[in-house]
Design a protein around this motif. Structure first.
Motif: not given
Length: 99
Positions: A60-71
């Motif tokens: 699993r890698v980070q998808a850009g700078k997008t974060v979920d509602r919990k940060g």
């Protein structure tokens, strides 16, 4: 780095089958992460891995700078061959990979 876990290689010298860098995950292990885990995914060394599973063949890698509602960062799952080793064991560490 083609060496696999063998009888003379202590199991503690190869990283776990699955680990996550997120403290909320049940696969988080700060002690093992502090040692430094090197990851090779699809024959390329990666430093941006959030979580991996050697036996299931994914990272699993980070998808850009997008974060979920919990940060927490949103991640995407990529499939392919995964290899892992502890970086504190020098130039020829034992490598954990799917046999």
């Amino acid at each position: 780095m083609s060496e696999e876990h063998t009888a003379e290689t202590p199991k503690s010298d190869t990283p776990p089958d699955r680990i996550s860098v997120q403290p909320a995950s049940p696969y988080f292990d700060a002690e093992k992460l502090q040692r430094g885990i090197g990851i090779k995914f699809k024959d390329r060394v990666r430093t941006d891995i959030e979580e991996y599973s050697i036996s299931e063949g994914w990272v699993r890698v980070q998808a850009g700078k997008t974060v979920d509602r919990k940060g927490r960062p949103l991640t995407i799952k990529l499939t392919g061959p995964v290899e892992a080793w502890y970086e504190d064991l020098g130039d020829e560490p034992p490598v954990a990979k799917k046999g």
